[in-house]
Motif scaffolding. Sequence first.
Motif, PDB file in Angstrom:
ATOM      1  N   ARG A 182       7.016  -8.848  -5.224  1.00 25.29           N
ATOM      2  CA  ARG A 182       7.145  -7.211  -5.708  1.00 25.29           C
ATOM      3  C   ARG A 182       5.239  -7.106  -4.930  1.00 25.29           C
ATOM      4  NH1 ARG A 182       8.173  -4.000 -10.999  1.00 25.29           N
ATOM      5  NH2 ARG A 182      10.003  -4.296 -10.324  1.00 25.29           N
ATOM      6  N   SER A 183       4.065  -8.791  -5.651  1.00 24.65           N
ATOM      7  CA  SER A 183       3.141  -8.235  -5.563  1.00 24.65           C
ATOM      8  C   SER A 183       2.938  -8.555  -3.866  1.00 24.65           C
ATOM      9  CB  SER A 183       2.177  -9.066  -6.886  1.00 24.65           C
ATOM     10  OG  SER A 183       2.834  -8.669  -7.901  1.00 24.65           O
ATOM     11  N   ARG A 184       3.577  -9.256  -3.253  1.00 22.69           N
ATOM     12  CA  ARG A 184       3.187 -10.011  -1.692  1.00 22.69           C
ATOM     13  C   ARG A 184       3.426  -9.291  -1.473  1.00 22.69           C
ATOM     14  NH1 ARG A 184       6.393 -14.177  -2.859  1.00 22.69           N
ATOM     15  NH2 ARG A 184       4.977 -14.943  -3.318  1.00 22.69           N
ATOM     16  N   ALA A 185       5.090  -8.689  -1.158  1.00 17.40           N
ATOM     17  CA  ALA A 185       5.091  -7.214  -0.427  1.00 17.40           C
ATOM     18  C   ALA A 185       4.884  -6.122  -0.706  1.00 17.40           C
ATOM     19  CB  ALA A 185       7.050  -6.829  -0.872  1.00 17.40           C
ATOM     20  N   LEU A 186       4.294  -5.517  -1.668  1.00 16.84           N
ATOM     21  CA  LEU A 186       3.393  -4.170  -2.232  1.00 16.84           C
ATOM     22  C   LEU A 186       2.107  -4.304  -0.902  1.00 16.84           C
ATOM     23  CD1 LEU A 186       4.299  -2.961  -4.678  1.00 16.84           C
ATOM     24  CD2 LEU A 186       4.754  -1.958  -2.942  1.00 16.84           C
ATOM     25  N   GLY A 187       1.543  -6.011  -1.329  1.00 17.36           N
ATOM     26  CA  GLY A 187       0.553  -6.067  -0.349  1.00 17.36           C
ATOM     27  C   GLY A 187       0.472  -6.100   0.957  1.00 17.36           C
ATOM     28  N   VAL A 188       1.826  -6.583   0.722  1.00 17.43           N
ATOM     29  CA  VAL A 188       1.943  -6.044   2.911  1.00 17.43           C
ATOM     30  C   VAL A 188       2.106  -5.054   3.224  1.00 17.43           C
ATOM     31  CG1 VAL A 188       3.536  -7.031   4.946  1.00 17.43           C
ATOM     32  CG2 VAL A 188       3.144  -8.295   3.096  1.00 17.43           C
ATOM     33  N   PHE A 192      -0.836  -2.999   6.223  1.00 21.61           N
ATOM     34  CA  PHE A 192      -0.814  -1.827   6.950  1.00 21.61           C
ATOM     35  C   PHE A 192      -0.859  -0.030   6.865  1.00 21.61           C
ATOM     36  CE2 PHE A 192       2.327  -4.988   7.922  1.00 21.61           C
ATOM     37  CZ  PHE A 192       3.141  -4.817   9.344  1.00 21.61           C
ATOM     38  N   ILE A 193      -1.371  -0.047   5.673  1.00 22.00           N
ATOM     39  CA  ILE A 193      -1.975   1.243   5.204  1.00 22.00           C
ATOM     40  C   ILE A 193      -3.817   0.321   5.721  1.00 22.00           C
ATOM     41  CG2 ILE A 193      -2.607   2.745   2.904  1.00 22.00           C
ATOM     42  CD1 ILE A 193      -0.641   2.090   1.406  1.00 22.00           C
ATOM     43  N   SER A 194      -4.394  -0.215   5.084  1.00 23.25           N
ATOM     44  CA  SER A 194      -5.225  -0.139   5.846  1.00 23.25           C
ATOM     45  C   SER A 194      -5.395  -0.222   7.692  1.00 23.25           C
ATOM     46  CB  SER A 194      -5.819  -1.463   5.027  1.00 23.25           C
ATOM     47  OG  SER A 194      -7.016  -2.114   5.453  1.00 23.25           O
ATOM     48  N   PHE A 195      -4.449  -1.107   7.792  1.00 24.58           N
ATOM     49  CA  PHE A 195      -4.631  -1.403   9.462  1.00 24.58           C
ATOM     50  C   PHE A 195      -4.443   0.368  10.194  1.00 24.58           C
ATOM     51  CE2 PHE A 195      -2.400  -1.911  13.623  1.00 24.58           C
ATOM     52  CZ  PHE A 195      -3.757  -2.913  14.224  1.00 24.58           C
ATOM     53  N   GLY A 196      -3.779   0.915   9.808  1.00 26.71           N
ATOM     54  CA  GLY A 196      -3.351   2.098  10.083  1.00 26.71           C
ATOM     55  C   GLY A 196      -4.618   2.988  10.277  1.00 26.71           C
ATOM     56  N   HIS A 308     -10.720  -5.882   3.577  1.00 31.53           N
ATOM     57  CA  HIS A 308      -9.610  -5.216   2.714  1.00 31.53           C
ATOM     58  C   HIS A 308      -8.198  -6.176   2.789  1.00 31.53           C
ATOM     59  CE1 HIS A 308      -5.993  -2.571   2.104  1.00 31.53           C
ATOM     60  NE2 HIS A 308      -6.937  -1.769   1.332  1.00 31.53           N
ATOM     61  N   VAL A 309      -7.872  -6.693   4.169  1.00 32.65           N
ATOM     62  CA  VAL A 309      -6.508  -7.728   4.136  1.00 32.65           C
ATOM     63  C   VAL A 309      -7.233  -9.304   3.176  1.00 32.65           C
ATOM     64  CG1 VAL A 309      -5.593  -8.899   5.357  1.00 32.65           C
ATOM     65  CG2 VAL A 309      -6.195  -6.962   6.183  1.00 32.65           C
TER      66      VAL A 309
END
Length: 507
Positions: A182-188, A192-196, A308-309
Amino acid sequence: MEYDGSAVSAKSATLKLSEMGERTKQLGSAMQDPNRQRKLILVIVCVALLLDNMLYMVIVPIIPDYLVDLETEQAARTHANSSVSRANRDNLDIQIGVLFASKAILQLMVNPLSGTFIDRVGYDIPLLIGLLIMFVSTCIFAFAENYGTLFAARSLQGLGSAFADTSGIAMIADRYTEEAERSRALGVALAFISFGSLVAPPFGGVLYEFAGKRVPFIVLASVCLADGVLLLTVIRPFSNGARANMPVGTPIYRLMTDPYIAVVAGALTVCNIPLAFLEPTISSWMESTMNASKWEMGLIWLPAFFPHVLGVYVTVRLAARYPELQWFYGALGMVIIGGSSCTVPACRTPGQLMLPLCGVCFGIALVDTALLPTLAFLVDVRHVSVYGSVYAIADISYSLAYALGPVVAGQIVHNLGFVQLNLGMGLVNVLYAPALLLLRCVCQMKKSCSERNVLLEEEPKGLYDSIRMQERRLRRKGLCTTTVNENELSETPRSLSEEESSGPELT
């Protein structure tokens, strides 16, 4: 001979159709595989979050210049002075601030209702509704010709975000039940939020400069439409017969009164205040103190994507090894945000300014990546494992910061100054960090079974409980279970024989 040739051609065509049908069947079975479907759902949600944040930030380089052009054209049509006066400029700044804040304000108002709606109908239909509304609002943006239409499109985007963001994050939390996954998936998703958010201003500025106002929005609308079609293909939301068996989620007002969830929500609001308050004020400060150009104002945010990433990656790796320290990662992130915010006014060049902005984004990554999975964990152990309302609370926290930013930040700078604004934001983050110590006892429970304990004297209530009981039965090898109610947290070791004798198991 002609008959033989036509027979061979028909046979060849039949073989090709058979091969195509076989491949289609294999593709359909592959898409029904749970692991593949989880990955596809993660892709769909990440694209939706990317689009929402690109739509939020893409107007930064477009709208101010576009509104000035509209003001000039209107003045020319009325045979007035074609130049924008100082009074008109002040009025324009107010209009831009209200336009920027309208999305977050409407999102803030709708989130309590969208969270309850998601808990009742599931995650897939609200995500589809959100993508559809975002598509319509983006098309309106592309063809808007006046301020009123732009305001309507921006507000409509907030309505779509209230459904798409909340249901998307909740869907990830529901599909990835193990804490590390869950932590890994939410991190991904956060990446994407940061990149956008960070790539949207240069993306919109370049296309606006060379292709016009409509092209950036048409491109984003096309991607939004493709993501909605992929969602329909993978999930088939209107054919899910198991929706009627979903358990009833905890009401959002009860989740808001949970002290642990309230602490997390407050941290998410406070950590995003520096970013939300700097976005509308830092450009004018750079222009007055650094004599910065337009491209320098736009590019100072782009390098912040990489820390951020990095922050997401570091937090995910640390959480996998030391999951009991999630509260510490969040507190450390808030201290980093506070220190970086205080150093912003000391910068004298755009290059120097990039460093504290990178620090702010790195700290936000630590806080978000540590605390978003913690919200799902708190719901698992203290409430019903349905995540729409709890992530609606998280979205409310973000929206509160970004609704206040465009409206309040300018007034603070005008009355107190830019230096005092940054010192205040830094101080608030540092002072709030110790509040995360309250989460220490909760995070220590991660050493025990992390699923919500279902009272085995009763039959499982719906799809979510049934799946979790199946998983727990497969994994159970004499481990302890966690008995949790809403008012206290207690761990009670129970043997396998005791647990099986307490009630019927799902077969």
